[in-house]
Scaffold this motif. Structure first.
Motif, PDB file in Angstrom:
ATOM      1  N   GLY A 121       0.813  -1.210   0.000  1.00  0.00           N
ATOM      2  CA  GLY A 121       0.000   0.000   0.000  1.00  0.00           C
ATOM      3  C   GLY A 121       0.848   1.261   0.000  1.00  0.00           C
ATOM      4  N   PHE A 122       1.974   1.265   0.723  1.00  0.00           N
ATOM      5  CA  PHE A 122       2.881   2.417   0.694  1.00  0.00           C
ATOM      6  C   PHE A 122       3.530   2.566  -0.684  1.00  0.00           C
ATOM      7  CE2 PHE A 122       2.558   1.956   5.277  1.00  0.00           C
ATOM      8  CZ  PHE A 122       2.644   3.261   5.724  1.00  0.00           C
ATOM      9  N   LEU A 123       3.840   1.461  -1.325  1.00  0.00           N
ATOM     10  CA  LEU A 123       4.466   1.534  -2.641  1.00  0.00           C
ATOM     11  C   LEU A 123       3.514   2.094  -3.697  1.00  0.00           C
ATOM     12  CD1 LEU A 123       6.433  -1.859  -2.753  1.00  0.00           C
ATOM     13  CD2 LEU A 123       7.394   0.436  -2.571  1.00  0.00           C
ATOM     14  N   LYS A 124       2.237   1.767  -3.580  1.00  0.00           N
ATOM     15  CA  LYS A 124       1.265   2.212  -4.576  1.00  0.00           C
ATOM     16  C   LYS A 124       0.671   3.580  -4.251  1.00  0.00           C
ATOM     17  CE  LYS A 124      -0.177  -2.409  -6.050  1.00  0.00           C
ATOM     18  NZ  LYS A 124      -1.318  -3.348  -6.187  1.00  0.00           N
ATOM     19  N   SER A 125       0.957   4.112  -3.076  1.00  0.00           N
ATOM     20  CA  SER A 125       0.364   5.383  -2.675  1.00  0.00           C
ATOM     21  C   SER A 125       0.955   6.548  -3.469  1.00  0.00           C
ATOM     22  CB  SER A 125       0.593   5.603  -1.174  1.00  0.00           C
ATOM     23  OG  SER A 125       0.101   6.859  -0.776  1.00  0.00           O
ATOM     24  N   ASP A 126       0.107   7.485  -3.802  1.00  0.00           N
ATOM     25  CA  ASP A 126       0.521   8.730  -4.492  1.00  0.00           C
ATOM     26  C   ASP A 126       0.552   9.922  -3.538  1.00  0.00           C
ATOM     27  OD1 ASP A 126       0.668   7.355  -6.917  1.00  0.00           O
ATOM     28  OD2 ASP A 126      -1.452   7.724  -7.372  1.00  0.00           O
ATOM     29  N   SER A 127       0.610   9.648  -2.252  1.00  0.00           N
ATOM     30  CA  SER A 127       0.570  10.721  -1.263  1.00  0.00           C
ATOM     31  C   SER A 127       1.828  11.587  -1.354  1.00  0.00           C
ATOM     32  CB  SER A 127       0.445  10.122   0.142  1.00  0.00           C
ATOM     33  OG  SER A 127       0.536  11.131   1.125  1.00  0.00           O
ATOM     34  N   GLU A 128       1.626  12.875  -1.076  1.00  0.00           N
ATOM     35  CA  GLU A 128       2.758  13.806  -1.054  1.00  0.00           C
ATOM     36  C   GLU A 128       3.657  13.579   0.154  1.00  0.00           C
ATOM     37  OE1 GLU A 128       1.090  17.671  -1.159  1.00  0.00           O
ATOM     38  OE2 GLU A 128       0.353  17.521  -3.238  1.00  0.00           O
ATOM     39  N   LEU A 129       3.185  12.794   1.106  1.00  0.00           N
ATOM     40  CA  LEU A 129       4.008  12.503   2.283  1.00  0.00           C
ATOM     41  C   LEU A 129       5.158  11.553   1.964  1.00  0.00           C
ATOM     42  CD1 LEU A 129       1.137  12.006   4.892  1.00  0.00           C
ATOM     43  CD2 LEU A 129       2.588  14.031   4.614  1.00  0.00           C
TER      44      LEU A 129
END
Length: 378
Positions: free
Chosen positions: A261-269
């Motif tokens: 989930g972290f790898l696929k996230s597009d979050s600016e964080l």
């Protein structure tokens, strides 16, 4: 048959009416209750016990300095929300009131607050509002009971802040992260909050390998025990080890989706420079899952080995009994023949017939033993 069934039903009804079953007493007419095995599907639990001690530790750091503070009240963490430095707030011991205050002030969604306070929750990753959230198990190996123990850990990643929540203040796998924070000009001190979150996740995943190594040692011990003593006690050890392997595998299996989930996230964080580190953690959790699957198959092989050893023992016993029965058969036959009550038996009047028959029995017995030994039957 119909009459028998009718009488049985009447008897059981009258017996239960005259002799009611007390709580805890054995009831022969009651079916065995099936055991339910499942994950806790809810996100909150009213049964969570309030901790006696709450430990709040803050690591506020940048490239030049790292401050370590022990706070007494949850309100003391509020100034770190808008801090220009990177802050790691680690809370050991979860009080419902404290978590609600912290989440309200930091703008954390109430669904994430419920997940933090949940008990027995499956590992998950969420992205709600200004935060990335990860919930996963922290595993330990109990050397006294040889069991796998787990503690639920929640990690919140925000702008320049990481908040971690734990239940037990006495157990932790974050010592490696703390050591890196104390090293001047280390990669962690130079990194941002997402790199700190990666470091915490990496420390948790690395601890899985320590647990699985201890389980591997137990597998080797039980394997030697099966070869030496295939008893019911050994079978109990195998079943116990199988249960612990199942617990371990079921705990770490969903963690793969958390890291993914972290790898696929597009979050600016999450910065692009940290993506390769999360890929490394993903590779580690894949390896841990594969190792757990291999060891699970080894435990199943132990069960097959145990059954093989039991069958070999049984075959040895049957072989001894068969040999003994075969050796006794000819003397029994001869004794049976001369034990018949007939008057006209020529050998009955023989002067030394008794000793001759005994000698023949002994010769046949010894000859059969010699033949069996030569053929390697025992």
């Amino acid at each position: 048959m119909t009459v028998y069934i009718y009488l049985y039903c009447v008897f059981s009804t009258e017996y239960m009416s005259i002799h009611p079953v007390l709580p805890g007493a054995m009831n022969p007419f009651r079916h065995r209750r099936q055991r339910n095995i499942s994950y806790n599907p809810v996100t909150s639990s009213a049964t969570r016990q309030e901790p006696n001690v709450v430990k709040i530790t803050v690591y506020d750091f940048n490239q030049a300095d790292c401050k370590i503070l022990q706070l007494e009240h949850i309100e003391d963490t509020f100034p770190y929300k808008d801090s220009s430095t990177v802050s790691w707030i680690n809370i050991d011991g979860l009080r419902r009131e404290d978590i609600k205050k912290l989440c309200d002030y930091f703008g954390v969604h109430f669904l994430l607050a419920d997940d933090i306070l949940s008990v027995g929750q499956r590992a998950k990753m969420d992205e709600i509002g200004d935060y990335l959230f990860a919930l996963l198990p922290m595993l330990y190996f109990n050397y006294q009971s040889h069991t796998v123990e787990q503690e639920q850990v929640s990690i919140l990643l925000g702008k320049n802040i990481v908040i971690s929540f734990q239940d037990d203040p006495e157990k932790d796998v974050f010592n490696s992260v703390r050591e890196k924070l104390n090293i001047h000009n280390s990669k962690l001190r130079n990194g941002s909050a997402d790199f700190l979150a990666y470091s915490l996740l990496d420390a948790i995943v690395d601890s899985y390998f320590h647990v699985v190594d201890k389980l591997a040692e137990r597998i080797e011990f039980v394997e030697d025990l099966v070869q030496r003593d295939a008893s019911k006690r050994t079978l109990g050890r195998i079943n116990f080890l199988r249960h612990e392997m199942l617990t371990f595998r079921r705990a770490i299996s969903p963690v793969r989706d958390v890291i993914n989930g972290f790898l696929k996230s597009d979050s600016e964080l999450l910065h692009d420079t940290v993506e390769k580190f999360f890929k490394d953690v993903f590779d580690h959790i894949i390896q841990a899952n594969d190792t757990a699957e291999n060891y699970r198959e080894m435990v199943l092989n132990l069960q097959e080995m145990y059954l093989t050893q039991v069958n070999l023992k049984m075959n040895e016993v049957m072989k001894v009994l068969a040999v003994v029965t075969t050796l006794i058969a000819p003397p029994t036959l001869i004794a049976g023949i001369y034990g018949m009550n007939f008057k006209n038996m020529p050998e009955l009047e023989t002067k030394n017939g008794y000793y001759v028959v005994l000698a023949i029995m002994v010769v046949i017995f010894v000859s059969m033993i010699a033949v069996f030994k030569k053929r390697g039957w025992f």
